[in-house]
Design a protein around this motif. Structure first.
Motif, short mmCIF file in Angstrom:
data_model
loop_
_atom_site.label_atom_id
_atom_site.label_comp_id
_atom_site.label_asym_id
_atom_site.label_seq_id
_atom_site.Cartn_x
_atom_site.Cartn_y
_atom_site.Cartn_z
N UNK A 175 0.83 -1.21 0.00
CA UNK A 175 0.00 0.00 0.00
C UNK A 175 0.87 1.26 0.00
N UNK A 176 1.93 1.24 0.80
CA UNK A 176 2.84 2.39 0.84
C UNK A 176 3.57 2.55 -0.48
N UNK A 177 3.97 1.44 -1.09
CA UNK A 177 4.63 1.52 -2.39
C UNK A 177 3.69 2.12 -3.43
N UNK A 178 2.41 1.75 -3.37
CA UNK A 178 1.43 2.35 -4.28
C UNK A 178 1.27 3.84 -4.00
N UNK A 179 1.25 4.23 -2.72
CA UNK A 179 1.11 5.63 -2.36
C UNK A 179 2.22 6.47 -2.98
N UNK A 180 3.42 5.91 -3.06
CA UNK A 180 4.55 6.65 -3.62
C UNK A 180 4.56 6.65 -5.14
N UNK A 181 4.07 5.58 -5.74
CA UNK A 181 4.27 5.39 -7.19
C UNK A 181 3.00 5.52 -8.03
N UNK A 182 1.85 5.23 -7.45
CA UNK A 182 0.62 5.21 -8.22
C UNK A 182 0.52 4.02 -9.16
N UNK A 183 1.39 3.02 -8.99
CA UNK A 183 1.38 1.86 -9.89
C UNK A 183 0.30 0.87 -9.45
N UNK A 184 -0.66 0.64 -10.36
CA UNK A 184 -1.83 -0.15 -9.99
C UNK A 184 -1.51 -1.60 -9.66
N UNK A 185 -0.41 -2.14 -10.20
CA UNK A 185 -0.09 -3.52 -9.85
C UNK A 185 0.28 -3.64 -8.38
N UNK A 186 0.78 -2.55 -7.77
CA UNK A 186 1.08 -2.57 -6.34
C UNK A 186 -0.21 -2.50 -5.52
#
Length: 293
Positions: A175-186
């Motif tokens: 979830x934190x990785x998505x917060x930083x990147x916006x990458x939907x696979x995360x």
């Protein structure tokens, strides 16, 4: 989770980004990042900060539960007096907010809903504004220096926790990785960890998140890859089977969801994707763009 020196270094980086996100008004991103920082370090400051972000977003119920948990759990180390005093004060604020909600005021969205699109550690309440989503996106774009490398490090840590069978912590890290990147696979990986935690409540949260991921991909013009679309469809069926066992054979009726069109396309490729998965597991950390299964 065993805390290593590398975890502590990453936690410091994540916490610093969380503080910047909060200062920029990207409170949902800040909440996700503080939760990951706590998972990596078992640090009291990050833990109470994550709860504070939930309260700031209007998710008083989750914030109150987090404060109560902190006051009842020393986490393996004594809570510093200043943190205890802050936690007690914030718990009272959360209780007041809950009382106000019971008088007819509805709570706003939790951090995951704000991060992801329409609606909510890792996934909860469901209302947010277009303006807040834009703030989150602008903050991501404003952090080009450290954020991509940190997102990759969080994903790697999430992969490790997933392989160790710790789905709850893996969810926070993805979830934190998505917060930083916006990458939907995360985001998809985080939803998969929600499902992996087990039980109807987690399955229901995951199912809702799968629909939101599909809708978000379509709305922003960033379609998921064929492999990820097939994975999403398969995991949605698994979630539906846990919620409604009688409907397992036919998966879930998606006629009223925003993801119906994506699912119709994905169903064609589901069998081929499952066959390929036997040779190349979907959560293979060596494959950079593959979502964790």
């Amino acid at each position: 989770m065993p805390i290593t020196d590398n975890h502590k270094v990453l936690a410091d980086q994540v916490s610093a980004l969380a503080k910047r996100a909060n200062e920029a008004g990207a409170v949902a991103s800040a909440a996700a990042l503080f939760e990951a920082a706590h998972a990596l370090s078992n640090d009291w400051t990050s833990r109470v900060s994550a709860a504070n972000m939930r309260l700031k977003l209007g998710d008083a119920a989750a914030a109150c539960a987090a404060y109560e948990s902190m006051l009842c759990d020393d986490g393996g180390s004594a809570m510093p007096d200043r943190i205890r005093q802050l936690t007690e004060r914030k718990r009272e604020e959360a209780l007041s907010a809950l009382a106000e909600a019971e008088r007819g005021q509805s709570s706003r969205a939790s951090f995951w809903a704000t991060l992801g699109g329409e609606g909510g550690g890792g996934i909860a309440a469901r209302t947010t504004t277009v303006a807040q989503r834009r703030i989150e996106a602008r903050w991501r774009e404003s952090e080009p220096a450290a954020a991509p490398a940190t997102a990759d490090a969080l994903k790697a840590a999430g992969n490790a926790r997933n392989q160790a069978g710790d789905a709850a912590v893996a969810k926070l890290l993805y979830s934190a990785a998505y917060a930083l990147s916006g990458r939907l696979e995360l985001r998809l990986s985080a939803a998969n960890m929600e499902l992996k935690e087990g039980g109807p409540a987690h399955a229901a949260a995951a199912l809702d998140e799968y629909d939101r991921i599909a809708a978000e991909a379509e709305a922003v013009g960033r379609p998921l890859s064929q492999a990820h679309t097939s994975l999403l469809t398969r995991k949605r069926a698994e979630a539906a089977a846990q919620i409604r066992p009688a409907a397992a054979a036919s998966a879930v009726d998606v006629s009223t969801t925003a993801a119906a069109a994506a699912d119709a396309v994905a169903a064609v490729d589901a069998a081929a994707a499952d066959a390929a998965a036997a040779a190349a597991p979907a959560d293979d950390p060596a494959t950079a763009a593959v979502a964790a299964d």
